[in-house]
Write a protein that holds these residues in place. Sequence first.
Motif, PDB file in Angstrom:
ATOM      1  N   THR A  49      14.928  12.951 -15.976  1.00 39.06           N
ATOM      2  CA  THR A  49      15.716  11.782 -16.367  1.00 39.06           C
ATOM      3  C   THR A  49      14.842  10.570 -16.662  1.00 39.06           C
ATOM      4  OG1 THR A  49      16.028  11.159 -14.045  1.00 39.06           O
ATOM      5  CG2 THR A  49      17.759  12.497 -15.065  1.00 39.06           C
ATOM      6  N   LYS A  70      14.197   6.031 -24.407  1.00 43.60           N
ATOM      7  CA  LYS A  70      15.295   5.226 -24.969  1.00 43.60           C
ATOM      8  C   LYS A  70      14.937   3.746 -24.969  1.00 43.60           C
ATOM      9  CE  LYS A  70      18.833   6.162 -22.537  1.00 43.60           C
ATOM     10  NZ  LYS A  70      20.179   6.316 -21.986  1.00 43.60           N
ATOM     11  N   ARG A 106      14.508   1.937 -28.568  1.00 42.11           N
ATOM     12  CA  ARG A 106      15.878   1.516 -28.917  1.00 42.11           C
ATOM     13  C   ARG A 106      15.950   0.547 -30.094  1.00 42.11           C
ATOM     14  NH1 ARG A 106      16.133  -1.033 -23.458  1.00 42.11           N
ATOM     15  NH2 ARG A 106      15.225  -3.073 -23.781  1.00 42.11           N
ATOM     16  N   HIS A 129      27.431  12.712 -19.888  1.00 46.65           N
ATOM     17  CA  HIS A 129      27.755  11.290 -19.724  1.00 46.65           C
ATOM     18  C   HIS A 129      26.794  10.574 -18.779  1.00 46.65           C
ATOM     19  CE1 HIS A 129      31.286  12.126 -22.044  1.00 46.65           C
ATOM     20  NE2 HIS A 129      31.632  13.064 -21.201  1.00 46.65           N
ATOM     21  N   SER A 130      25.669  11.191 -18.478  1.00 45.34           N
ATOM     22  CA  SER A 130      24.694  10.569 -17.584  1.00 45.34           C
ATOM     23  C   SER A 130      23.970   9.431 -18.291  1.00 45.34           C
ATOM     24  CB  SER A 130      23.674  11.607 -17.104  1.00 45.34           C
ATOM     25  OG  SER A 130      22.875  12.038 -18.197  1.00 45.34           O
ATOM     26  N   GLU A 131      23.383   8.541 -17.517  1.00 45.45           N
ATOM     27  CA  GLU A 131      22.623   7.428 -18.088  1.00 45.45           C
ATOM     28  C   GLU A 131      21.491   7.943 -18.970  1.00 45.45           C
ATOM     29  OE1 GLU A 131      19.626   3.778 -16.820  1.00 45.45           O
ATOM     30  OE2 GLU A 131      20.520   5.015 -15.253  1.00 45.45           O
ATOM     31  N   SER A 135      22.937   9.108 -22.391  1.00 45.12           N
ATOM     32  CA  SER A 135      23.659   8.155 -23.232  1.00 45.12           C
ATOM     33  C   SER A 135      22.736   7.712 -24.365  1.00 45.12           C
ATOM     34  CB  SER A 135      24.139   6.956 -22.412  1.00 45.12           C
ATOM     35  OG  SER A 135      23.039   6.176 -22.000  1.00 45.12           O
ATOM     36  N   SER A 136      23.273   7.522 -25.512  1.00 45.61           N
ATOM     37  CA  SER A 136      22.562   7.126 -26.740  1.00 45.61           C
ATOM     38  C   SER A 136      21.957   8.308 -27.498  1.00 45.61           C
ATOM     39  CB  SER A 136      21.455   6.101 -26.482  1.00 45.61           C
ATOM     40  OG  SER A 136      21.979   4.954 -25.872  1.00 45.61           O
ATOM     41  N   TYR A 137      21.854   9.466 -26.880  1.00 46.22           N
ATOM     42  CA  TYR A 137      21.319  10.634 -27.579  1.00 46.22           C
ATOM     43  C   TYR A 137      22.455  11.433 -28.217  1.00 46.22           C
ATOM     44  CZ  TYR A 137      16.700  10.201 -25.377  1.00 46.22           C
ATOM     45  OH  TYR A 137      15.465   9.753 -24.975  1.00 46.22           O
ATOM     46  N   ASN A 153      30.840  19.477 -22.338  1.00 44.55           N
ATOM     47  CA  ASN A 153      30.937  18.354 -23.273  1.00 44.55           C
ATOM     48  C   ASN A 153      29.876  18.411 -24.373  1.00 44.55           C
ATOM     49  OD1 ASN A 153      33.165  16.788 -22.156  1.00 44.55           O
ATOM     50  ND2 ASN A 153      31.835  16.569 -20.377  1.00 44.55           N
TER      51      ASN A 153
END
Length: 173
Positions: free
Chosen positions: A13, A20, A24, A41-43, A46-48, A60
Amino acid sequence: MKVLIVSDSHGLTKDLIELKKKYRTEVETMIHCGDSELDAHSEAMSSYIAVRGNCDFDSNFANEQLVSIKRNGLAFYVTHGHLYNVKMSLMNLRYRAEEVGANVVCFGHSHIAGAELIDNMLFINPGSIILPRLRKEKTYAILEVDEAKNCVVKFFSIDGKELNELRVECKIG
């Protein structure tokens, strides 16, 4: 346009979050080619734009995604690669990319960093940011595309050092 591409992070992680934060403001899109082993939906995820790998169990994640980047009119096909036997050949993956009209194919599974142009489609495997194969560096890729669809794929070690020997330049279209 710039696109960050990672794959095969296998539960990592910290580095996903750091990538990111680092990119970003530099990249238009961030892609994860599967085997994150994380919740969608993990931090860290997110954004990927992400797909399901053979080690992912979160429903998901889809097995594949077709992403259109409108600024350059390119269609990106994203999949992990295990469903197309990419460790043996890219032929099945090429057939699928052709079916969906992709210009750029992003995949993982083999943990081997590399890029090549096949039948006017750019194939990119960013390697792995935790368990690389055929090299010691843990890798990710940045794709840069200009308005004329000239492409440069740059590979980096997880510490941000560019691996010039893996760099690929080509033109799509």
